[in-house]
Design a protein around this motif. Structure first.
Motif, short mmCIF file in Angstrom:
data_model
loop_
_atom_site.label_atom_id
_atom_site.label_comp_id
_atom_site.label_asym_id
_atom_site.label_seq_id
_atom_site.Cartn_x
_atom_site.Cartn_y
_atom_site.Cartn_z
N GLY A 65 9.67 -5.65 25.22
CA GLY A 65 9.40 -4.25 25.53
C GLY A 65 10.61 -3.34 25.46
O GLY A 65 10.48 -2.13 25.62
N LYS A 66 11.80 -3.91 25.20
CA LYS A 66 13.04 -3.14 25.25
C LYS A 66 13.58 -2.87 23.85
O LYS A 66 13.69 -3.78 23.02
CB LYS A 66 14.09 -3.88 26.07
N LEU A 67 13.93 -1.61 23.60
CA LEU A 67 14.60 -1.25 22.36
C LEU A 67 16.09 -1.63 22.44
O LEU A 67 16.66 -1.75 23.52
CB LEU A 67 14.48 0.25 22.10
N THR A 68 16.69 -1.78 21.28
CA THR A 68 18.13 -1.95 21.14
C THR A 68 18.59 -1.06 19.99
O THR A 68 17.77 -0.60 19.19
CB THR A 68 18.49 -3.41 20.80
N PRO A 69 19.90 -0.81 19.86
CA PRO A 69 20.36 -0.03 18.71
C PRO A 69 19.93 -0.64 17.39
O PRO A 69 19.55 0.09 16.46
CB PRO A 69 21.89 -0.05 18.88
N GLU A 70 19.94 -1.97 17.30
CA GLU A 70 19.54 -2.62 16.06
C GLU A 70 18.06 -2.41 15.77
O GLU A 70 17.66 -2.16 14.61
CB GLU A 70 19.85 -4.12 16.13
N LEU A 71 17.22 -2.49 16.79
CA LEU A 71 15.79 -2.26 16.59
C LEU A 71 15.51 -0.80 16.25
O LEU A 71 14.65 -0.51 15.41
CB LEU A 71 15.02 -2.68 17.85
N ILE A 72 16.22 0.10 16.88
CA ILE A 72 16.05 1.52 16.57
C ILE A 72 16.34 1.80 15.10
O ILE A 72 15.65 2.60 14.44
CB ILE A 72 16.96 2.36 17.49
N ASP A 73 17.33 1.13 14.56
CA ASP A 73 17.72 1.38 13.17
C ASP A 73 16.66 0.95 12.16
O ASP A 73 16.73 1.32 10.98
CB ASP A 73 19.04 0.67 12.85
N ARG A 74 15.67 0.19 12.61
CA ARG A 74 14.57 -0.14 11.70
C ARG A 74 13.76 1.10 11.33
O ARG A 74 13.07 1.12 10.30
CB ARG A 74 13.64 -1.19 12.34
N GLN A 75 13.82 2.11 12.18
CA GLN A 75 13.07 3.35 11.93
C GLN A 75 13.98 4.57 11.81
O GLN A 75 13.53 5.64 11.43
CB GLN A 75 12.06 3.60 13.05
N ALA A 76 15.27 4.42 12.11
CA ALA A 76 16.18 5.56 12.11
C ALA A 76 16.80 5.76 10.73
O ALA A 76 17.95 5.38 10.47
CB ALA A 76 17.27 5.35 13.16
N TYR A 77 16.03 6.35 9.84
CA TYR A 77 16.52 6.63 8.49
C TYR A 77 15.64 7.71 7.88
O TYR A 77 14.61 8.09 8.43
CB TYR A 77 16.50 5.36 7.62
#
Length: 353
Positions: A122-134
């Motif tokens: 259930g927790k985001l991380t910077p690496e997981l965020i980057d899957r959609q941050a583009y």
């Protein structure tokens, strides 16, 4: 036929379906009665809403501004609208409440796009965020402008302050703002044993949806703007989103009752302690698996479907993933040790059949 008000339920009956099932804390009800009587200016210009601002400052610093609303979905929709452009998108966990349990309101009412990421806990991380941050310059894709966290998460896990700081720094470096859905923020603070500011404004969160209902309020939450530069037209968006209460003093005084002293923390600590007691009892039952760390007031478990179906006839609770046999058991501020022990005993009896 009787037409006068009367009790239609057994107040001794409690279950483990949701902390929303609990009633209002007596101190909150007393505060509502205290705010009654006489006339106060409507739509938030009352003395109670003004005082709430000072209470919020004591928890979140002098720049915090609270906008009381009716409910959690309203708090999230108003927050995210104020943080995004018409072409904007919000990155969130796939399990986030804004994605799973708000009927599409952020997208249909808020007019924004949710970009979801699968998470194991259930927790985001910077690496997981980057899957959609583009794709900020790609006109064919909704523009990522906000990262939304849930604290504690929909799976009952809790972000540490350092984890949220890393997400905020990462998001801000990429030009994105950070929203925190704090429907159960009190439970997270109680679990971490730190002030709420430690994992909100102190680490870079821009806007907070502050939850009261799950922690003893009758109704009412608030959008708390921690960074004034992160939002636009909050007052107008609250109104057009149908979240502006005319008799706002009765929302504000509930939040004041929770926050002015330690009621918010007492309630959350108790609910968390009951979840720990429940988890300890369940761990001793053969054939029952606890799925996630029990860090707040929720216990997620896996057991045979037929056992859950029988147990639901004795205590109300919900399946989380019915196909897998996963269930969620929630504790509230009014859950008692006897409630927990009776539930564990019933579980043992049903597992033995």
């Amino acid at each position: 036929m009787r037409t006068d008000a009367r009790r239609h339920h057994d107040p001794q009956v409690r279950g483990f379906a949701s902390d929303n099932y609990a009633g209002a804390h007596p101190e909150v009800l007393a505060a509502i009665a205290l705010a009654n009587g006489g006339h106060q200016i409507a739509y938030g210009e009352d003395d109670y809403t003004e005082h709430l601002q000072r209470v919020m400052h004591s928890h979140f610093g002098p720049t915090a501004e609270a906008f009381p609303v009716f409910n959690g979905t309203g708090a999230n929709v108003v927050s995210l609208q104020a943080m995004t452009d018409r072409w904007g998108a919000v990155i969130c966990a796939e399990s986030a409440h804004i994605n799973v349990d708000e009927g599409g309101a952020p997208e249909r009412v808020g007019g924004l796009k949710l970009l979801t990421v699968p998470t194991p806990d259930g927790k985001l991380t910077p690496e997981l965020i980057d899957r959609q941050a583009y794709g900020w310059d790609d006109e064919h894709r909704a523009m990522p402008q906000v990262v939304s966290l849930t604290q504690n998460t929909e799976l009952g896990t809790v972000y540490t302050p350092d984890e949220i700081r890393a997400i905020c720094e990462h998001s801000h470096e990429r030009g994105m703002k950070v929203h925190l859905d704090g429907a159960r923020i009190a439970n997270a603070a109680a679990s971490l044993d730190v002030p709420m500011r430690t994992f909100t404004n102190a680490v870079g969160v821009d806007v907070l949806s502050f939850g009261g209902t799950k922690n003893g309020a009758l109704f009412g939450e608030a959008v708390v703007v921690l960074n004034p530069d992160a939002v636009r037209a909050m007052k107008h968006l609250r109104k057009l989103s149908m979240q502006l209460a005319s008799k706002m003093r009765f929302v504000s005084v509930q939040l004041e009752a929770l926050l002015a002293r330690d009621l918010w923390l007492r309630n959350a600590r108790h609910a968390n302690a009951m979840a720990q007691r429940l988890a300890e009892g369940v761990r001793a039952v053969d054939g029952v698996e606890i799925l996630h760390p029990v860090q707040a007031n929720a216990v997620f478990a896996r057991l045979p479907h037929e056992v859950s179906a029988r147990l639901q006839k004795r205590f109300r609770f919900y399946f989380w993933d019915e196909a897998a046999g996963d269930v969620r058991w929630m504790c509230a501020f009014d859950t008692t040790e006897d409630d927990v022990d009776a539930f564990v005993l019933a579980l043992k009896e049903e597992m033995a059949k």
